[in-house]
Design a protein around this motif. Structure first.
Motif, PDB file in Angstrom:
ATOM      1  N   ALA A 181      -5.319   1.836  -2.759  1.00 34.37           N
ATOM      2  CA  ALA A 181      -4.008   2.491  -2.703  1.00 34.37           C
ATOM      3  C   ALA A 181      -3.587   2.949  -4.098  1.00 34.37           C
ATOM      4  O   ALA A 181      -2.891   3.941  -4.255  1.00 34.37           O
ATOM      5  N   PRO A 221       0.802  -1.220   0.000  1.00 39.82           N
ATOM      6  CA  PRO A 221       0.000   0.000   0.000  1.00 39.82           C
ATOM      7  C   PRO A 221       0.836   1.273   0.000  1.00 39.82           C
ATOM      8  O   PRO A 221       0.406   2.303  -0.483  1.00 39.82           O
ATOM      9  N   SER A 222       2.029   1.202   0.535  1.00 39.47           N
ATOM     10  CA  SER A 222       2.823   2.426   0.593  1.00 39.47           C
ATOM     11  C   SER A 222       3.415   2.729  -0.769  1.00 39.47           C
ATOM     12  O   SER A 222       3.846   3.833  -1.032  1.00 39.47           O
TER      13      SER A 222
END
Lengths: 526, 526
Positions: free
Chosen positions: B212, B178-179
């Motif tokens: 995301a 997700p980052s």
């Protein structure tokens, strides 16, 4: 049961490797003895509430003891049980020890643990009648009883009955069930894995009722004191994050809720209140909140995971007055109910509210089977395969009776009172407040939060005590969550001595606050 | 442990009512003996795979035996355990009996049941280190091992490594976590309550990866053969219902999936395949599906709740070839793993995929505690309080070893083969297909579906056998889901005799198809 032998499954050779059937007890008996011995010697080796040395040392011991998790050839049942049960017992934070009192993590009753063994051995799965004929009926009976305990027929909510109540004539949305045509059907309850699942279900039922009504999506409103699982449930369910009402005094007040609901602009709202906060055991003012909720036509879920079991006590259930006006109530019997995990309950005032959970799967509840009289169980949970947690609960209710459970709840509350008395009289510590349930918050006087946090870790890492922490009223407190009904002579004083020593060690090392430990103003409850 | 006595909690008086601490084993021992005796006599009284009489009769007996669920005064531990454990054992559909073979409902290993007792007695809760010091480390070790079993380092997916694979250079979305900045971190796994929760998590991780990435919401694509929990998970998570690809041959084909994904128009897709359908045990063609999924840059979840444990067998794991290319795999050890419920696993090829589950609660994983080295466990489950299901799994892996579990899986598959042989040679019945795993579908020749359904209920209500049902290939079949590794001499023939008698009884009564039983064309597998 089959009589074959699986390599390594029997050691020494016994009547068979499975726990069920007519020979299962004979297979289990010697293995249970191995477990009992490993538990006893593990507890003795541990010699306290938890192992000393902290996470790294425990991890090292676990890795060294386990070695390869999956070998090519097994070590046999006896070796595996001795080694791993011994390891887990030796390395436990054991809530049956008086100095293990951080969390809502109870010492389980031996009779409930024994009952749970039967659930494992017979292994009913609660998703269809033909996997759980008697267990599913037992679940229905127990759930009905627990639901009626939360929602007694007398004292029901007048504003939801025939005549309008004192809060006015507005009827709450969603109470007619998703079909919009069927009437209420009396209280009901489901077995859950705990308050977290109970809160998920409370929000889910709210979401579905809002959908059935059409229009705006559900708006979840809770206090800042609500359990973290409320926000997580909203995320899980694809809802907007809850609107969080500040709770500077620790509880959600009627005035603050009223203002927030007035701002809602007609979107369907679900209010989540708390009966027993995790931090302090605070109980929101339920009767006042009930009135506000009713006035705004909102739905109401109460997270009573902690406080719910006060309903067993005639003397204490008044603290939960108003609970019976909720639409749904989550409570746990693995907290103030002394069950091994898991033993959660979601109770609803109107069983029709559970209809959105109805679900079909041809192999489990085909229409023709249901018509032919086979009970349909799939709508009783979001899980499919499901352990018969109800059995241990049923045994506990029967063995102890209402009065027995009430006595345990009352004694635990009284024990918390006594601990609070001792702290209040000890000049070294500040008491946050009289305990609303069984949680006692305190802190060493004149020291900053970082020392409080470090002292807790000092106790943990030293294997001396398992205490919790709570940030309330702008300060960090040490937390004792009592779930053992007895505080024996001298135990509170011994606890405070340990805390004092830990604080002194932290201060001496200059730990906390980046090494600089400064005196600070006292943080009594605002 | 406290030495107080709660009224009714001890009968006869013992060392104390709790199961943990140094005295817990002594408290448990006599109660476990009561349970073992009640289990044995319950199984004997039942005298077969389930109680006779059907739901109403069982319900009547449960109600009559229980009486009041919650009395004012308790009956004591011994009476409660004898009564209720006896009732549940007498009224069980016991998978340790050879003729109880309807569902993915296994006979549990005695050693796993014994290990589970230790989990109940010590009662670690897996949501924070200070409730489960050793148990949490054990869980990490076992999860790592199980994840590597599903996703071995060798034979990993070339198209996700450094160089583009044969299916082309397109990289799947979401694999960066997700980052968006962190690389893969090796396989990992979580403990779940079963395939249903595993599928929920698979879809949830897909939903979060799509979020995301921004843009269109997740599109879930599965075969018509997928488990009902896939659709239910989409509903729970607020996603659109899955796009269901027809599976006329029982499995999701690469061609049909390719067409459907081509229709997707660029929306992020999560494909759900099945390794072991509930109806027939069919395994989707995983290598071909993996290629299609990779070509479309979709995510891939495999529901291997049933078939997953074939990974233990060197001989059979080839049937799951391609599984190691999935993003996430759900499998259960309470099916072909002989654990009491629950023992589910969700394995992910890249542990970074679990980051969306990260969650903070100040009382469980405050930042300063995490920085000070206390492990952060909240992101390991959607539950908070959580039973240490890993302990029984760890004991089983150690006791049996890979070869022991492989032998059980292989023998169970072989037993299904033998049952299929007997059916194929019996002129009275049609066999649906050779069993892909351990499920055998068959039906009496020349009779309509209604007779099949009624014969199954006849066996159930008569207490003779617990068989399942499956509607596949346009017909209804009787289903035997074998989870007992041994089919002894004569057992298949005895089963067919029972079925034949039940069919005859149904036909004689004129039941099924509204009383009119007509011969019909044979329904062999299309």
């Amino acid at each position: 049961m089959s009589a074959f032998t699986v390599e390594g499954a029997q050691d020494p050779p016994g009547p068979g490797p499975f726990a069920g059937g007519a020979l299962g007890s004979a297979a289990l008996r010697p293995l249970l003895e191995v477990v009992l011995e490993a538990l006893a010697s593990g507890a003795e080796q541990r010699g306290g509430p938890l192992p000393a040395g902290g996470p790294e040392r425990v991890a090292d011991e676990v890795r060294a003891t386990v070695g390869a998790v999956l070998r090519e050839r097994g070590t046999g049942a006896r070796e595996a049980l001795e080694t791993l049960v011994g390891l887990v017992a030796r390395g436990a934070a054991d809530p049956s020890e008086p100095l293990c009192a951080a969390h809502l993590h109870c010492p389980p009753l031996a009779l409930a643990v024994a009952a749970d063994v039967a659930g494992s051995a017979v292994n009913p799965s609660m998703d269809s009648w033909d996997q759980a004929p008697a267990a599913s009926e037992l679940e229905a009976l127990v759930c009905g009883e627990l639901a009626r305990l939360v929602f007694p027929a007398e004292g029901g909510p007048p504003e939801r009955g025939g005549a309008p109540g004192p809060e006015g004539p507005k009827r709450p949305w969603g109470s007619e069930g998703p079909s919009g045509s069927e009437g209420p059907s009396g209280p009901d309850a489901l077995v859950t894995s705990g308050g977290t699942e109970g809160n998920q279900l409370g929000l889910l039922l709210g979401r579905e009722a809002a959908r059935a009504r059409g229009g705006a999506p559900l708006r979840v409103v809770c206090g800042a004191n609500a359990h973290h699982s409320v926000g997580r449930a909203a995320w899980l369910l694809g809802l907007a994050p809850p609107v969080v009402v500040p709770t500077p005094a620790g509880v959600l007040t009627a005035g603050a809720l009223d203002e927030e609901l007035a701002r809602g602009g007609g979107a369907p709202a679900l209010v989540v209140a708390t009966a027993g906060t995790t931090d302090a055991g605070d109980v929101d003012p339920l009767p006042e909140l009930a009135a506000v909720v009713a006035r705004h036509g909102a739905r109401w879920h109460v997270d009573a995971a902690y406080g719910g079991p006060l309903v067993f006590s005639e003397r204490l259930r008044g603290r939960l007055a108003g609970l019976e006006r909720a639409d749904s109530v989550a409570f746990d019997l693995h907290k103030l109910g002394w069950q091994p995990v898991a033993a959660g309950v979601l109770a609803v005032r109107d069983g029709a509210a559970l209809r959105p959970l109805a679900h079909r799967a041809a192999y489990l509840n085909a229409d023709d089977d249901t018509e032919a009289g086979l009970p349909d169980l799939l709508g009783r949970s979001l899980r499919t395969t499901r352990r018969p947690d109800v059995l241990k609960v049923a045994v506990t209710l029967r063995a102890l009776g209402r009065s027995g459970l009430a006595a345990m709840v009352e004694r635990t509350c009284a024990a918390a009172e006594r601990l609070a008395d001792v702290i209040a009289e000890d000049g070294r510590f500040s008491l946050y407040a009289r305990p609303p349930l069984t949680t006692v918050l305190f802190r060493p006087r004149g020291l900053p939060d970082a020392v409080v946090a470090a002292a807790r870790r000092e106790l943990l890492v030293g294997g001396a005590a398992v205490l919790g922490r709570a940030a309330v009223g702008g300060r960090l407190w040490l937390k004792v969550t009592l779930l053992d009904p007895t505080v024996r002579e001298g135990e509170p004083e011994a606890l405070l001595k340990l805390v004092d020593e830990a604080v002194a060690a932290v201060v001496e090392r200059g730990a906390g606050a980046d090494g600089a430990v400064a005196a600070s103003a006292e943080g009594e409850r605002p």
